[in-house]
Scaffold this motif. Structure first.
Motif: not given
Length: 386
Positions: A92-103
């Motif tokens: 949920g965090v590293s694959l779901g949310s992190m791409p949106i936060y980083l890119f």
């Protein structure tokens, strides 16, 4: 770089809080969810109230203002009790949310991150395809830009996607071929597809060997239309973006594997102290003491490995090799410790009512997901210049 893996008071307080939550809340309930192949919404809601889904994100987006180490500590403590719950948080965090936060653009961050950080909604990561597996660069899903409507038209399928079909899944970010380079190789981009978009079909949950209380599905896209603004990051950079996501994700999966390995130690020590044979606790036998001592040694070493990789990442240092080594070692340790813990428990280790039986079945995927053990060895060799 100085190597000091002692936790700050804040990190240690978080670790202890999640440890207590795992033992007091998750442990008494998760067995039933796991046996019935049900997603543990009640437990996930409590994790959300604790702020676990927002741990590594800034407060301006609804996060807790922590870091990736905090996330991994929480994942490890959850996995000491159950891997389904741990991977729900990890994905949920590293694959779901992190791409949106980083890119993501600022608009995308403000649209999606507050809900994802609060745990009100889950995001998923659609990379793997039925004919692809490790060959993520061989993506066949396509996205064509309809100039007349300003929409992406997506066709294809994805498989083994975690958190993609729950009642609270809000989006899946998918990789798709959006064009060709001059040499004919594909240009792969990342596109956000909201749940419920027409043409986006989520299959029934897989029947799995382990991780039975986590949500894993196959997805299909038939002329799925989303706005052009749903492109995540730069056009044609989707594959490179997700290679970075996977590098970081391997640290989190290593923390999960370490937690499972440590949970096997916890359960074996407890059982060896209480189970009697020939008039004394089986833990008084040196053969069993040595077996459990080796399990503890492996879990400790795996923890040092993932914390070292996390430390390098947080200090802005190269960490690809260390992340692969941590993931490779900890996943193999998890499988070994699960097998040994089952042996310690004897016939009871083969009964699902005992946590080690669940851990045994949950462990194998750790040598496959987020890059197989073979891929990790390939990446380590490449980093060595071979």
């Amino acid at each position: 770089m100085s190597l000091d893996h002692r936790l700050s008071p804040e990190h240690e307080e978080l670790r202890r809080t999640v440890e207590a939550f795992a033992h007091d809340v998750v442990a008494p309930k998760i067995g039933e969810y796991w046996e019935q192949h049900q997603f543990p919404y009640e437990i996930v809601q409590e994790m959300a109230r604790m702020g676990l889904f927002g741990l590594p994100f800034p407060e301006e987006y609804g996060g807790m203002g922590g870091d990736y180490l905090a996330l991994c500590l929480a994942i490890e403590e959850l996995a000491r009790v159950d891997s389904s719950v741990a991977v729900t948080l990890e994905a949920g965090v590293s694959l779901g949310s992190m791409p949106i936060y980083l890119f993501g653009t600022e608009e995308q961050k403000r649209e999606w991150l507050p809900r994802l950080c609060s745990g009100e909604a889950l995001g998923a990561f659609g990379l793997t395809e039925p004919g692809g597996g490790t060959d993520a660069g061989g993506t066949r899903t396509t996205a064509r830009l309809d100039e007349a409507t300003g929409e992406w038209v997506i066709n294809g399928s994805k498989c083994f996607i975690t958190n993609s079909g729950t009642d609270i899944t809000a989006l899946v970010t998918v990789t798709a071929v959006t064009g060709r380079k001059p040499d004919g190789s594909p240009l792969i981009s990342s596109i956000i597809v909201p749940s419920g978009t027409p043409g986006f079909t989520v299959a029934a949950p897989y029947s799995k060997v382990g991780w039975n209380a986590s949500d894993t599905r196959e997805l299909s896209f038939t002329d799925v239309r989303v706005p052009q603004a749903n492109l995540l990051g730069e056009l044609g950079r989707g594959y490179a973006q997700f290679l970075r996501i996977l590098d970081e994700g391997r640290i989190a999966i290593s923390a999960l594997a370490t937690g499972l390995a440590q949970g096997c130690v916890d359960e074996s020590v407890k059982y060896a102290k209480t189970r009697e044979a020939f008039g004394r606790p089986i833990g008084s036998n040196q053969a069993l003491q040595f077996k459990i001592a080796d399990m503890e040694m492996r879990a400790h070493t795996a923890r040092v490995a993932w914390r070292d990789a996390a430390s390098r990442m947080l200090h802005g240092e190269p960490f690809k090799k260390e992340a692969s080594m941590a993931k490779l070692y900890s996943s193999e340790v998890a499988v070994t410790n699960a097998r040994e813990a089952t042996q310690v428990h004897g016939g009871y280790g083969f009964m699902n009512e005992y946590p080690v039986a669940r851990m045994w079945r949950d462990s194998k995927i750790l040598e496959i997901g987020e890059g197989t053990s073979e891929v990790q060895r390939m990446l380590i060799a490449r980093e060595l210049g071979l």
